[in-house]
Design a protein around this motif. Sequence first.
Motif, short mmCIF file in Angstrom:
data_model
loop_
_atom_site.label_atom_id
_atom_site.label_comp_id
_atom_site.label_asym_id
_atom_site.label_seq_id
_atom_site.Cartn_x
_atom_site.Cartn_y
_atom_site.Cartn_z
N UNK A 15 38.12 40.44 59.92
CA UNK A 15 38.07 41.83 59.45
C UNK A 15 39.45 42.49 59.50
N UNK A 16 40.16 42.29 60.61
CA UNK A 16 41.50 42.88 60.74
C UNK A 16 42.48 42.28 59.74
N UNK A 17 42.43 40.97 59.56
CA UNK A 17 43.31 40.34 58.58
C UNK A 17 43.06 40.93 57.18
N UNK A 18 41.81 41.15 56.86
CA UNK A 18 41.49 41.74 55.56
C UNK A 18 41.97 43.18 55.49
N UNK A 19 41.78 43.96 56.56
CA UNK A 19 42.23 45.35 56.58
C UNK A 19 43.74 45.45 56.38
N UNK A 20 44.46 44.48 56.92
CA UNK A 20 45.93 44.48 56.80
C UNK A 20 46.41 43.78 55.54
N UNK A 21 45.49 43.43 54.67
CA UNK A 21 45.80 42.74 53.41
C UNK A 21 46.53 41.42 53.66
N UNK A 22 46.09 40.72 54.71
CA UNK A 22 46.69 39.43 55.06
C UNK A 22 45.72 38.28 54.79
N UNK A 43 55.12 25.29 56.98
CA UNK A 43 54.53 25.22 55.64
C UNK A 43 53.68 26.43 55.24
N UNK A 44 53.41 27.33 56.19
CA UNK A 44 52.61 28.50 55.84
C UNK A 44 52.91 29.66 56.78
N UNK A 45 52.51 30.84 56.35
CA UNK A 45 52.65 32.02 57.19
C UNK A 45 51.64 31.96 58.32
N UNK A 46 51.91 32.68 59.40
CA UNK A 46 51.01 32.69 60.55
C UNK A 46 49.60 33.15 60.17
N UNK A 47 49.52 34.18 59.34
CA UNK A 47 48.21 34.67 58.95
C UNK A 47 47.44 33.63 58.12
N UNK A 82 54.73 39.48 64.53
CA UNK A 82 54.36 40.84 64.13
C UNK A 82 54.89 41.95 65.03
N UNK A 83 55.64 41.65 66.06
CA UNK A 83 56.07 42.70 66.99
C UNK A 83 56.87 43.81 66.31
N UNK A 84 57.62 43.48 65.30
CA UNK A 84 58.42 44.49 64.62
C UNK A 84 57.62 45.26 63.57
N UNK A 85 56.30 44.98 63.49
CA UNK A 85 55.43 45.67 62.54
C UNK A 85 54.35 46.38 63.36
N UNK A 86 54.63 47.61 63.82
CA UNK A 86 53.72 48.30 64.74
C UNK A 86 52.28 48.40 64.25
N UNK A 90 47.18 45.93 66.51
CA UNK A 90 45.77 45.66 66.78
C UNK A 90 45.44 44.17 66.67
N UNK A 91 46.13 43.46 65.79
CA UNK A 91 45.96 42.01 65.69
C UNK A 91 46.49 41.31 66.95
N UNK A 92 47.64 41.77 67.41
CA UNK A 92 48.23 41.19 68.63
C UNK A 92 47.31 41.43 69.82
#
Length: 110
Positions: A15-22, A43-47, A82-86, A90-92
């Motif tokens: 749900x959070x990944x979707x809310x963050x458009x990830x 080979x891929x992004x963390x999300x 994601x630390x630099x993306x306040x 909520x994901x962290x």
Amino acid sequence: MIFDLSKSFLVKLEKLLKQHHLWSQQPPSEVAMASTAPFACDSMNFEEWLQFIFIPKMTLLIEHKQPLPVNMAIAPMAKHVWLSIPERNDLIVLLTQFDQLLAQNHRVNV
């Protein structure tokens, strides 16, 4: 109990990944999915790793009532990414809680 709580965390994570458009509609390539690097970071992004590797593998373990990992340490990677993306804090927080849940479950069952 641990399986229900873990499933709940996975649902919240999706749900959070979707809310963050990830959340991606397009899966990574077969080559990317075959990565052996931690978190498939080569080979891929963390999300993407969360969506296409972590969530499906954890779901299978839960569905089959298999032992769950005890020292996942996914939260440190989430912090690194994601630390630099306040707005992704909520994901962290969620991944930190999930790490703690599994570690605590291990201590209780030892």
